[in-house]
Design an enzyme around this catalytic site. Structure first.
Site, short mmCIF file in Angstrom:
data_model
loop_
_atom_site.label_atom_id
_atom_site.label_comp_id
_atom_site.label_asym_id
_atom_site.label_seq_id
_atom_site.Cartn_x
_atom_site.Cartn_y
_atom_site.Cartn_z
N LYS B 76 65.74 -37.96 15.48
CA LYS B 76 64.55 -37.12 15.43
C LYS B 76 64.97 -35.72 14.99
O LYS B 76 66.04 -35.24 15.41
CB LYS B 76 63.92 -37.08 16.83
CG LYS B 76 62.61 -36.30 16.93
CD LYS B 76 62.03 -36.39 18.34
CE LYS B 76 60.70 -35.66 18.46
NZ LYS B 76 60.13 -35.75 19.83
N SER B 151 55.22 -37.22 20.16
CA SER B 151 55.67 -36.53 18.98
C SER B 151 56.77 -37.27 18.20
O SER B 151 57.00 -36.95 17.04
CB SER B 151 56.21 -35.15 19.37
OG SER B 151 57.36 -35.27 20.18
N SER B 175 56.39 -38.39 24.65
CA SER B 175 56.70 -38.41 23.22
C SER B 175 57.67 -39.50 22.76
O SER B 175 57.86 -39.68 21.55
CB SER B 175 57.25 -37.05 22.79
OG SER B 175 56.21 -36.12 22.67
#
Lengths: 95, 485
Positions: B76, B151, B175
């Site tokens: 990420k 997210s 997330s």
């Protein structure tokens, strides 16, 4: 609790965020929506409840006051917007 | 190869059936072909990835053996990666090349894993749909008109689309788990403090935690083994003996007590989600588990409490983005304060600004007690609920998200509606507990549904066992979206 346009501008100033006149209204509306949503917390009886800042009851670790990191000033300043002679440049703050 | 598990890839590398360089090439070609549609990766660098792969092959030739040596994966874009762009989904950091690695990244490097690239995300991890990314939304591989969740949406979509066999994610209010549910993956948020936050760009420091996003629980265990561990550079990193998180995978589940919070099975969840979750619970009963109703009476307060605590911490954390040392600086300004205000106004997107403003307000003079302190007291009540519930059960189960993946634009106009996407996941972060989402079927429009598994502190090995046993008898986690075959 509902924010006025002046309060929105004051908060934006505290947060160091420029906010245009057009943005102020829409932002105010959205912030008031969020504040109305979190308002429900006020109805909860929390007398005698200890605030919980952290998931774990751990104490702050201390380390010895010794240099552990190498000097990497050049690497760190290579990504800065503006530097000179090893210093970060910003607009003049003291006359 | 693209549909193989980490464990299978690891075995193929060990057996010299494939080299790390060949494997990286296969995935890079797939990324080049499919990413323009899915938008899961924001940075790829073929040459550097292949250099890492060749280095892993060299280490193997020298006799080194490690489970992740030569295995490709992706991070990420919230994790700092030395020499690579680390944007956090923001214009503020669109040009930020990190001068150092996050602890989690350095652990994977040491293990010999090969990085395929950096993954798209909601800006500064603030969002539940990936629509707040400066680099455009990620598409859900199961339906390109629907959100992947957020997210960690790029992480979820990339694994679901077989662009990478595994990815890292972070979870502040859901997330990892919510996008895992919406994309049909296994995602694990460990106990707060298990993975170091060093080099993981901070959103809400008392809640942020890194974790794996994979197809199977077995692969999540392999990932967590590499990610977890003490780091003195994170003051909340926990000093515990190293664990093999896969040690209990094969244990039978007979006698397992599953707690079902009545608050999670109310009217908030869509019928298709409920049907899939109920079917999964029946599967667990067949495996010898028993279910018991438990109460989490304050869990309904978790979303409003979170939207005081998280923005408060975010407003403090994001004050570092001032256009002085790195990141975006406005082109024109007068004095110093104007430089700050313009740089930040230009660099941050609308959702990030909203949260900074809310956080600034609740921490400002005269409001601290009424909002921030009050929310922290309610946080205590929520955490205590879980402790009581775990006196009656080994794990808690329920839905991960109230609905399957929604369409782009469906919730983006009303921030509060978007916040409620995380209604079942946020309480877990407030309590610091480990939480997981595992695929448990399909709901409306053929979209995946996630079952949430919540454990007591340090219950990761048990939760992975619980997930793995379910995945031995079901194949939801192995399904591949039609469009990426």
């Amino acid at each position: 609790m509902s924010l006025t346009p002046d309060e929105v501008r004051r908060i934006a100033r505290l947060a160091r965020l420029e906010i245009s006149a057009e943005e102020t209204d829409r932002t105010r509306e959205q912030l008031n929506g969020i504040l109305a949503f979190i308002e429900q917390l006020q109805a909860v009886d929390t007398a005698g409840v200890e605030p919980m800042a952290h998931a774990m009851d751990i104490v702050q670790r201390l380390r010895s006051d010794a240099v552990t990191e190498p000097d990497r000033r050049e690497a760190f300043q290579a990504i800065a917007p503006e530097t000179e002679a090893g210093l970060y440049l910003v607009p003049k703050v003291i006359e | 190869m693209i549909d193989s598990s980490l464990k299978q890839l690891s075995a193929a590398l060990a057996g010299k059936q494939v080299s790390a360089a060949e494997l990286a090439t296969v995935f890079l070609e797939r990324i080049e072909r499919l990413n323009p549609t899915i938008n899961a990766f924001v940075t790829i660098d073929r040459d550097r990835t292949l250099a890492q792969a060749r280095a892993a092959d060299e280490r193997r030739a020298q006799g080194e053996r490690a489970p992740l040596l030569g295995v490709p994966l992706a991070h990420k874009d919230i994790f700092c990666t030395e020499g690579w762009l680390t944007t956090c989904g923001s214009k503020m950091l669109a040009n930020f090349v990190s001068p150092y690695d996050a602890h989690v990244v350095s652990r994977f490097k040491a293990a010999g894993a090969v990085m395929l690239g950096k993954l798209n995300m909601d800006e500064f991890a603030m969002g539940s749909s990936n629509e707040t990314s400066h680099f455009g939304p990620v598409k859900n591989p199961w339906d390109l008109d629907r959100v992947p969740g957020g997210s960690s949406g790029g992480s979820a979509a990339s694994v679901a689309a077989r662009l990478t066999p595994a990815a890292t994610g972070t979870d502040t209010g859901g997330s990892i788990r919510q996008p895992a549910a919406l994309c049909g993956l296994t995602g694990l948020k460990p106990t707060y403090g298990v993975c170091s936050r060093f080099g993981m760009i901070a959103f809400a420091s008392s809640l942020d935690q890194a974790g794996p996003m994979t197809r199977s629980a077995e692969d999540s265990a392999l990932m967590l083994n590499a990610m977890a561990g003490y780091d003195e550079r994170d003051s909340t990193s926990l000093q515990r003996p190293p664990e093999d998180y896969g040690r209990d995978l094969d244990k039978p589940l007979a006698g397992l007590r599953i707690g079902l919070p009545r608050e999670f099975f109310g009217s908030g969840m869509d019928d298709d989600v409920r049907a899939a979750v109920e079917a999964a619970l029946n599967e667990y009963r067949k495996l010898g588990a028993t279910t018991v109703e438990v109460g989490l009476p304050n869990s309904g307060l978790s979303v409003p409490a979170y939207y005081v605590i998280a923005p408060a911490e975010a407003s403090s954390n994001l004050s570092r983005f001032d256009g002085v040392r790195y990141g975006h600086r406005a082109a024109e300004y007068g004095d110093l304060v104007e430089m700050y205000c313009k740089s930040r106004a230009e660099g941050f997107g609308a959702e990030v600004k909203r949260r900074i403003l809310i956080g600034t307000y609740v921490l400002s003079h005269g409001y601290y007690d009424a909002y921030y302190l009050k929310a922290q007291k309610i946080r205590r009540l929520i955490a205590t609920d879980f402790q009581r519930a775990f006196e009656q059960c080994d794990v808690i189960m329920g839905p991960t998200a109230p609905s399957v993946a929604f369409r782009f634009g469906e919730k983006s106009a009303d921030p509060v509606q978007m916040y409620l996407s995380d209604i079942y996941t946020i309480a877990v972060n407030l309590a610091g507990l480990p939480g997981m989402s595992i695929p448990c079927g399909f709901g409306a429009h053929g979209m995946p549904v996630g079952l949430q598994v919540i454990g007591p502190w340090f219950g990761e090995a048990k939760m992975l066992n619980v997930a793995h046993q379910y995945q031995q008898g079901t194949d939801w986690h192995a399904r591949m979206p039609e469009g990426v075959k």
